[in-house]
Design an enzyme around this catalytic site. Structure first.
Site, PDB file in Angstrom:
ATOM      1  N   HIS A 173      18.077  46.393  36.471  1.00  0.00           N
ATOM      2  CA  HIS A 173      16.802  45.729  36.113  1.00  0.00           C
ATOM      3  C   HIS A 173      16.238  46.279  34.799  1.00  0.00           C
ATOM      4  O   HIS A 173      15.036  46.216  34.566  1.00  0.00           O
ATOM      5  CB  HIS A 173      15.754  45.899  37.226  1.00  0.00           C
ATOM      6  CG  HIS A 173      16.263  45.631  38.604  1.00  0.00           C
ATOM      7  ND1 HIS A 173      16.152  44.392  39.220  1.00  0.00           N
ATOM      8  CD2 HIS A 173      16.937  46.416  39.478  1.00  0.00           C
ATOM      9  CE1 HIS A 173      16.711  44.441  40.417  1.00  0.00           C
ATOM     10  NE2 HIS A 173      17.207  45.666  40.600  1.00  0.00           N
ATOM     11  N   GLU A 307      22.162  40.640  16.400  1.00  0.00           N
ATOM     12  CA  GLU A 307      21.365  39.476  16.816  1.00  0.00           C
ATOM     13  C   GLU A 307      22.155  38.187  16.623  1.00  0.00           C
ATOM     14  O   GLU A 307      22.097  37.262  17.434  1.00  0.00           O
ATOM     15  CB  GLU A 307      20.064  39.415  16.006  1.00  0.00           C
ATOM     16  CG  GLU A 307      19.142  40.594  16.274  1.00  0.00           C
ATOM     17  CD  GLU A 307      18.050  40.682  15.215  1.00  0.00           C
ATOM     18  OE1 GLU A 307      17.043  39.977  15.357  1.00  0.00           O
ATOM     19  OE2 GLU A 307      18.217  41.435  14.230  1.00  0.00           O
TER      20      GLU A 307
END
Ligand code: ARG
Length: 475
Positions: A173, A307
């Site tokens: 998580h 990215e």
């Protein structure tokens, strides 16, 4: 198929004087708009090498079978060599009026060697020709990609080896979970890219059947030898159904699916690089070679390459979808829709090539901040599971109870603003009087990681043995 004027052989060929090659039955030229939508040379010129290889094998087979004369074959082979040289030199005239790569090559062959050129298309159609060319292109792309993935794996292995003991937080998580080593984390990607390479290799093995000789759709009445052309072109065997041969593109879909899955893996690693590079994490640095600055904020160093790799996954998934939608619902056999197979496939492999290359560069370039990582590895009560396991092992507590006691320890440490390892023995004994000094041995991140010796676990020895295994695989 129209039979053209001078050659008297079946197929698309014909004299090139103003009419399209298939123009025997036509009396008027196509509308400009027709040409505009039909023309594919702008992109299928990338099949030139495959087209020439296919034509060479086909011509040799035609001569060996006595379907064309040795003299005609020699002229054809000579002309194809000259075309090869023109393409290499950049002087080959790619012309829209000849629609696609197949007819551009044949038209040029006619200019170079005369009427013998018209015999090359005997027992062949552009339908099996393009199926062959494209299959060979995708086959090569798969091979190239496997090589690139192995290079990426090697650069991951080198970093993993250097950081087999470097501690970092393992996350679930994106919350600190248990300490792992940086080497172990990187090796997870070695596994993923290994499966990706395996998918390309599997796709390649399945696609390695030669469609040449299926002709337009039904096969050929000439005594062709499909086994000979298949083996000359490096295929395991000829395809076994002529309709399937000219109308299947699942080989490309499979390669694109492998590419799309691979791109998702690349995007996950790219995302981690982006996150690790933030000052808040500060786990890694990329050099100036793989970062860019901001035009307004002088302090910035941005992970643009990561990215972009992350984003390019979108194009890979789109390419698969695009071709799947083209193929869906197409009746047998060839339909011109299938000309739209090439653009997404070429684009996908270009994108993949860049993405894997950029990722390989970034992995080689990155330097780890082992101090930051180790500090983070111990934060967030990351050894709480180790405490619970100790209670189970040492005090024979049921795991559920140990989980509860450990939860209380975390709560107490939170109240005191300290780590689990900083709780005094008295604090520990307040949780369970049987707890002794030995507990502190399991509360460091290094001990935690070292203890996870199960096969495939994060213990440095396990990580090293997986590195050794992969080095062997990639030898
Ligand atoms: N340019 C075509 C393609 O890419 C070649 C095959 C054309 N065949 C035909 N019957 N029109 O699919």
């Amino acid at each position: 198929m129209a039979t053209s004027g001078s050659s008297g052989q079946g197929g698309d060929q014909g004299p090139s004087g103003g009419q399209a090659m298939w123009g025997g039955r036509f009396s008027a030229k196509p509308a400009e708009m027709m040409q505009a939508i039909n023309v594919s040379i702008g992109f299928d010129k990338r099949l030139a090498a495959q087209d020439l290889a296919g034509s060479r094998a086909h011509a040799a087979m035609l001569a060996a079978q006595g379907i064309v004369s040795a003299a005609d074959e020699a002229a054809i082979q000579d002309g194809l060599s000259r075309i090869e040289a023109e393409i290499a030199e950049g002087t080959f005239p790619f012309r829209d009026e000849f629609e696609d790569i197949h007819m551009n090559v044949e038209a040029r062959l006619r200019e170079l060697i005369g009427p013998a050129a018209g015999r090359l298309h005997t027992a062949r159609s552009r339908n099996d020709q393009v199926a062959l060319d494209f299959r060979m292109w995708v086959r090569e792309a798969c091979d190239r990609t496997v090589g690139q993935l192995q290079a990426l794996q090697r650069s991951l292995l080198a970093q993993a080896e250097a950081h087999a003991e470097t501690l970092m937080p393992g996350f679930t998580h994106l919350q600190p979970a248990q300490p792992v080593t940086f080497g172990h984390h990187l090796m997870a990607y070695v596994e993923m890219f290994g499966r990706d390479a395996g998918r390309f290799a599997d796709a390649r093995a399945r696609m390695n059947e030669c469609p040449l000789g299926a002709a337009a759709l039904a096969g050929s009445p000439f005594p062709i030898d499909r086994h000979a052309t298949a083996s000359a072109l490096g295929f395991d065997r000829p395809t076994a159904n002529s309709l399937d041969s000219v109308s299947s593109r699942d080989f490309a879909l499979e390669a694109l699916a492998a590419g799309a899955i691979c791109a998702t893996h690349l995007s996950r690693l790219a995302e981690e690089i982006v996150v690790w590079m933030t000052p808040q994490f500060g786990f890694i640095r990329l050099s100036d070679a793989f970062t860019t600055g901001s035009s307004i904020m002088p302090q910035k160093k941005n992970p643009d390459a990561a990215e972009l790799v992350r984003a390019k996954a979108g194009r890979m998934l789109a390419a698969f979808t695009q071709l799947a939608v083209v193929m869906k619902g197409l009746p047998l056999a060839y339909s011109k829709d299938m000309q739209e197979d090439k653009v997404p496939t070429f684009e996908a492999f270009d994108v993949l090539d860049l993405s894997i290359g950029a990722m390989t560069g970034m992995i080689g370039d990155l330097s780890a901040n082992a101090g930051r990582m180790a500090a983070a590895a111990g934060a967030g009560f990351s050894t709480a599971t180790d405490l619970a396991d100790w209670l189970v092992r040492t005090l024979d507590m049921p795991f559920r109870d140990a989980h509860h006691v450990t939860g209380a320890a975390v709560k107490r440490a939170e109240q005191l603003g300290c780590d689990l390892a900083d709780l005094s023995l008295d604090e520990m004994k307040a949780l369970d009087p049987r707890i002794g000094e030995g507990v502190y041995e399991v509360l460091t991140p290094a001990a935690s990681a070292a203890s996870r010796k199960s096969y495939g676990g994060t213990a440095p020895d396990q990580v090293r043995s997986q590195i050794a295994r992969w080095k062997d695989v990639l030898k």
